[in-house]
Design an enzyme around this catalytic site. Structure first.
Site, mmCIF file in Angstrom:
data_model
loop_
_atom_site.group_PDB
_atom_site.id
_atom_site.type_symbol
_atom_site.label_atom_id
_atom_site.label_comp_id
_atom_site.label_asym_id
_atom_site.label_seq_id
_atom_site.Cartn_x
_atom_site.Cartn_y
_atom_site.Cartn_z
ATOM 1 N N ASP A 19 0.815 -1.225 0.000
ATOM 2 C CA ASP A 19 0.000 0.000 0.000
ATOM 3 C C ASP A 19 0.846 1.273 0.000
ATOM 4 O O ASP A 19 0.454 2.297 0.552
ATOM 5 C CB ASP A 19 -0.974 0.020 1.201
ATOM 6 C CG ASP A 19 -1.791 -1.253 1.257
ATOM 7 O OD1 ASP A 19 -2.267 -1.675 0.189
ATOM 8 O OD2 ASP A 19 -1.936 -1.828 2.345
ATOM 9 N N LYS A 22 2.381 1.922 -5.196
ATOM 10 C CA LYS A 22 3.164 1.426 -6.336
ATOM 11 C C LYS A 22 2.386 1.565 -7.645
ATOM 12 O O LYS A 22 2.970 1.800 -8.701
ATOM 13 C CB LYS A 22 3.530 -0.057 -6.131
ATOM 14 C CG LYS A 22 4.459 -0.310 -4.967
ATOM 15 C CD LYS A 22 4.736 -1.784 -4.779
ATOM 16 C CE LYS A 22 3.558 -2.570 -4.293
ATOM 17 N NZ LYS A 22 3.032 -2.200 -2.979
ATOM 18 N N LYS A 24 0.404 3.870 -8.737
ATOM 19 C CA LYS A 24 0.578 5.197 -9.316
ATOM 20 C C LYS A 24 1.969 5.342 -9.958
ATOM 21 O O LYS A 24 2.119 5.892 -11.051
ATOM 22 C CB LYS A 24 0.370 6.226 -8.187
ATOM 23 C CG LYS A 24 1.111 7.520 -8.304
ATOM 24 C CD LYS A 24 0.277 8.579 -8.970
ATOM 25 C CE LYS A 24 1.108 9.796 -9.282
ATOM 26 N NZ LYS A 24 0.759 10.974 -8.582
ATOM 27 N N GLY A 46 -3.891 -4.695 -4.309
ATOM 28 C CA GLY A 46 -4.897 -3.763 -4.811
ATOM 29 C C GLY A 46 -4.171 -2.519 -5.288
ATOM 30 O O GLY A 46 -3.677 -1.731 -4.483
ATOM 31 N N HIS A 47 -4.029 -2.382 -6.589
ATOM 32 C CA HIS A 47 -3.283 -1.239 -7.130
ATOM 33 C C HIS A 47 -4.246 -0.223 -7.726
ATOM 34 O O HIS A 47 -5.043 -0.549 -8.595
ATOM 35 C CB HIS A 47 -2.278 -1.724 -8.185
ATOM 36 C CG HIS A 47 -1.175 -2.560 -7.595
ATOM 37 N ND1 HIS A 47 -0.394 -3.426 -8.310
ATOM 38 C CD2 HIS A 47 -0.723 -2.637 -6.314
ATOM 39 C CE1 HIS A 47 0.496 -3.994 -7.506
ATOM 40 N NE2 HIS A 47 0.309 -3.541 -6.288
ATOM 41 N N THR A 136 -5.524 -11.996 3.370
ATOM 42 C CA THR A 136 -6.651 -11.500 2.576
ATOM 43 C C THR A 136 -7.642 -12.634 2.261
ATOM 44 O O THR A 136 -8.645 -12.404 1.595
ATOM 45 C CB THR A 136 -6.156 -10.880 1.254
ATOM 46 O OG1 THR A 136 -5.446 -11.882 0.520
ATOM 47 C CG2 THR A 136 -5.246 -9.692 1.495
ATOM 48 N N GLN A 240 2.759 -5.994 -2.873
ATOM 49 C CA GLN A 240 3.067 -5.991 -1.425
ATOM 50 C C GLN A 240 4.365 -5.211 -1.171
ATOM 51 O O GLN A 240 4.753 -4.416 -2.011
ATOM 52 C CB GLN A 240 3.133 -7.430 -0.862
ATOM 53 C CG GLN A 240 1.785 -8.145 -0.846
ATOM 54 C CD GLN A 240 1.414 -8.788 -2.159
ATOM 55 O OE1 GLN A 240 2.214 -9.442 -2.768
ATOM 56 N NE2 GLN A 240 0.177 -8.600 -2.588
ATOM 57 N N THR A 255 3.477 -12.044 3.603
ATOM 58 C CA THR A 255 2.833 -12.742 2.509
ATOM 59 C C THR A 255 3.769 -13.869 2.079
ATOM 60 O O THR A 255 4.793 -14.108 2.726
ATOM 61 C CB THR A 255 2.460 -11.773 1.363
ATOM 62 O OG1 THR A 255 1.606 -12.455 0.440
ATOM 63 C CG2 THR A 255 3.693 -11.220 0.640
ATOM 64 N N THR A 315 -7.640 -2.155 0.267
ATOM 65 C CA THR A 315 -8.305 -2.124 -1.044
ATOM 66 C C THR A 315 -9.022 -3.445 -1.297
ATOM 67 O O THR A 315 -10.086 -3.483 -1.899
ATOM 68 C CB THR A 315 -7.253 -1.958 -2.178
ATOM 69 O OG1 THR A 315 -6.215 -1.128 -1.707
ATOM 70 C CG2 THR A 315 -7.852 -1.372 -3.412
ATOM 71 N N THR A 317 -9.753 -5.898 1.229
ATOM 72 C CA THR A 317 -10.620 -6.385 2.312
ATOM 73 C C THR A 317 -11.411 -5.270 3.001
ATOM 74 O O THR A 317 -12.303 -5.570 3.794
ATOM 75 C CB THR A 317 -9.749 -7.074 3.394
ATOM 76 O OG1 THR A 317 -8.770 -6.126 3.841
ATOM 77 C CG2 THR A 317 -9.047 -8.295 2.837
ATOM 78 N N GLY A 318 -11.080 -4.014 2.755
ATOM 79 C CA GLY A 318 -11.778 -2.901 3.405
ATOM 80 C C GLY A 318 -11.392 -2.693 4.868
ATOM 81 O O GLY A 318 -11.937 -1.823 5.544
ATOM 82 N N ARG A 319 -10.427 -3.486 5.381
ATOM 83 C CA ARG A 319 -10.053 -3.361 6.801
ATOM 84 C C ARG A 319 -9.309 -2.048 7.048
ATOM 85 O O ARG A 319 -8.502 -1.621 6.217
ATOM 86 C CB ARG A 319 -9.121 -4.514 7.207
ATOM 87 C CG ARG A 319 -9.776 -5.871 7.175
ATOM 88 C CD ARG A 319 -8.755 -6.966 7.463
ATOM 89 N NE ARG A 319 -7.801 -7.129 6.367
ATOM 90 C CZ ARG A 319 -6.803 -7.989 6.372
ATOM 91 N NH1 ARG A 319 -6.577 -8.744 7.433
ATOM 92 N NH2 ARG A 319 -5.991 -8.089 5.338
ATOM 93 N N LEU A 348 2.964 12.515 -0.276
ATOM 94 C CA LEU A 348 3.509 13.634 0.500
ATOM 95 C C LEU A 348 2.392 14.622 0.837
ATOM 96 O O LEU A 348 2.392 15.236 1.907
ATOM 97 C CB LEU A 348 4.613 14.323 -0.308
ATOM 98 C CG LEU A 348 5.427 15.364 0.441
ATOM 99 C CD1 LEU A 348 6.220 14.718 1.586
ATOM 100 C CD2 LEU A 348 6.402 16.089 -0.492
HETATM 101 P P1 IMP Z 1 -1.856 -12.877 2.154
HETATM 102 O O1 IMP Z 1 -0.920 -12.276 1.165
HETATM 103 O O2 IMP Z 1 -3.301 -12.779 1.726
HETATM 104 O O3 IMP Z 1 -1.465 -14.270 2.528
HETATM 105 O O4 IMP Z 1 -1.764 -12.018 3.496
HETATM 106 C C1 IMP Z 1 -0.594 -12.017 4.305
HETATM 107 C C2 IMP Z 1 -0.354 -10.635 4.890
HETATM 108 O O5 IMP Z 1 -0.001 -9.726 3.854
HETATM 109 C C3 IMP Z 1 -1.578 -10.028 5.575
HETATM 110 O O6 IMP Z 1 -1.120 -9.219 6.652
HETATM 111 C C4 IMP Z 1 -2.172 -9.149 4.505
HETATM 112 O O7 IMP Z 1 -2.957 -8.095 5.031
HETATM 113 C C5 IMP Z 1 -0.907 -8.620 3.858
HETATM 114 N N1 IMP Z 1 -1.080 -8.214 2.457
HETATM 115 C C6 IMP Z 1 -1.200 -9.015 1.389
HETATM 116 N N2 IMP Z 1 -1.291 -8.300 0.264
HETATM 117 C C7 IMP Z 1 -1.213 -7.008 0.619
HETATM 118 C C8 IMP Z 1 -1.213 -5.787 -0.109
HETATM 119 O O8 IMP Z 1 -1.282 -5.744 -1.349
HETATM 120 N N3 IMP Z 1 -1.110 -4.657 0.635
HETATM 121 C C9 IMP Z 1 -0.988 -4.670 1.978
HETATM 122 N N4 IMP Z 1 -0.967 -5.775 2.702
HETATM 123 C C10 IMP Z 1 -1.079 -6.949 2.025
#
Ligand code: IMP
Length: 423
Positions: A19, A22, A24, A46-47, A136, A240, A255, A315, A317-319, A348
């Site tokens: 997040d 990247k 952009k 989520g880009h 996710t 990631q 991840t 992006t 999961t909405g968390r 910035l």
């Molecule tokens: P997974 O990649 O779904 O197995 O999740 C493992 C960890 O990586 C969790 O903490 C997710 O929230 C985090 N994660 C996976 N993909 C992203 C991403 O694109 N942005 C931010 N966190 C991510």
């Protein structure tokens, strides 16, 4: 063989917890790219991209697909994992938004996320209870685990006439393991949905869009080597971030892929020596979604303000994301691990509203510096010289001596500073 080596091969990677923005940065650089390759991850990413063609959210297709550069090839590299239903719905959405998807290619050795991976991801998170990773739940970890265990299905398998038999064989094998592990057979809602949804339907859509699947799914490294020999520009797009990297991140809260420069080489098939630049993307503050340690905590008030101003919600999961200040200690390590040639600083403009900004420069605590304030806001600025002195100072401090290539001052493609000053 003598080669014409004038092309740039730029790996773009996240240096925090994902997040970083990247999407952009890749979109900006993709304007001059012949090929864009996504090298890791799957639809956990989520880009976001905002450019002259519209606002887009991408999770599986490389960001280049919305760059609007005619003739550009976008490759889903062999370091990726992808879920056919998800890819098809993303491509259908892009087409309905007027995007030409014909430049897409998928490496034959990329792995397929199957329904059992999604089930396993969900069941594992439940089993771990309060020790959960906070994934996710898209089946990413189990898919990479099967890849390593050599029990995965790959994109190339879809071209094989025996695919149905292999699918059924692995399905039955997985069901046995499931029964032993979780006490119930593997025939939950996700698997049923998948089968009802009919994989063949999705594949025939892909075949119809690309002439046939052979045109879409192929051995992609030779395409890249040819491009390098011809001096073309290539962007290697990471997903990631370094602190979620399987080897170098905050294990087990990571991840399951290699997110950095080494992953860019391995996940694309481009030799490390052919990568000419490694640009680390760093957000001017930090955020983390999911479980795990977070070193640069801000006060509750500042955290909330960063989250709301930055709309820091997952992006995928909405968390709500944990938010805090920039951590130079972890960044210096990441920069060294990846041999960064420069950085792209993002968001910035979110700091416009802060009169006091935190920065972690010592193991033991947080320093604070004065902000520049909203009346001197940086939003939309396009020249380094126009930045307030305090904003320049902050950029220099967070870049830790690395060359600043780009500074993003807003979500649109044009809201960016291409820093051309001499260091
Ligand atoms: P997974 O990649 O779904 O197995 O999740 C493992 C960890 O990586 C969790 O903490 C997710 O929230 C985090 N994660 C996976 N993909 C992203 C991403 O694109 N942005 C931010 N966190 C991510």
């Amino acid at each position: 063989m003598p080669r014409k080596r004038s092309g740039r091969v730029i790996a773009v990677m996240g240096c925090q917890f994902g997040d970083e923005g990247k999407g952009k940065i890749v979109d900006y650089l993709a304007q001059n790219a012949h090929i864009v390759v996504r090298y890791n991850g799957g639809n956990n990413a989520g880009h976001n991209v905002r450019n002259h063609l519209g606002d887009f959210k991408l999770s599986t297709a490389p960001v280049g697909i919305v760059s609007g550069v005619s003739g550009q090839i976008q490759i889903m590299g062999r370091g990726m994992v992808w879920e056919p239903r998800h890819l098809v719905s993303e491509l259908k959405r892009l087409e309905s938004e007027g995007i030409d998807i014909s430049g897409l290619r998928i490496d034959e050795a990329s792995h397929l996320i199957m329904p059992w991976h999604i089930s396993e991801d969900c069941s594992e998170e439940n089993r771990l209870g309060e020790n959960k990773i906070g994934t996710t739940k898209n089946g990413i970890g189990p898919c990479y685990a099967d890849k390593m265990r050599r029990t995965g299905l790959r994109a190339g398998d879809l071209l094989d006439s025996n695919f149905s038999e292999r699918f059924t064989e692995i399905y039955n094998y997985k069901e046995k393991i499931f029964k032993g592990l979780y006490g119930h057979p593997f025939h939950d809602a996700i698997a049923k949905l998948y089968l009802k949804d009919n994989l063949e339907e999705n594949l025939s859509y892909l075949a119809s869009r690309f002439g046939n699947l052979d045109n879409l799914i192929c051995d992609t490294p030779p395409i890249l080597w040819r491009a390098i020999d011809q001096g073309q520009n290539i962007i290697l797009e990471g997903a990631q971030g370094a602190l979620l990297d399987i080897d170098h991140g905050t294990y087990p809260y990571v991840t399951s892929s290699a997110t950095g420069a080494a992953g860019a080489s391995q996940g694309s098939g481009i030799a490390p020596s052919d990568i000419t630049e490694r640009i680390g993307v760093i957000k001017a503050y930090m955020s983390r979604v999911g479980e795990g340690p977070f070193s640069a905590k801000a006060s509750e008030h500042d955290e909330k303000k960063l989250r709301e101003l930055g709309q820091e919600y997952g992006t995928v999961t909405g968390r709500p994301r944990a938010c805090g200040w920039f951590d130079t200690i972890s960044f210096k390590r990441v920069a060294r691990l990846n041999g960064l040639t420069g950085v792209a600083i993002t968001r910035l403009d979110i700091l416009d509203e802060f009169m006091i900004i935190g920065i972690r420069e010592r193991e033991s605590g947080m320093d604070h510096v004065y902000g520049w304030g909203p009346e001197k806001g940086v939003r939309g600025l396009r020249s380094w010289d126009l930045l307030p002195e305090r904003a320049k100072d902050l950029c220099e401090r967070i870049a830790c001596g690395y060359k600043i290539n780009l500074v993003s001052t807003g979500p649109s493609r044009e809201e960016i500073i291409n820093v051309r000053r001499k260091k």
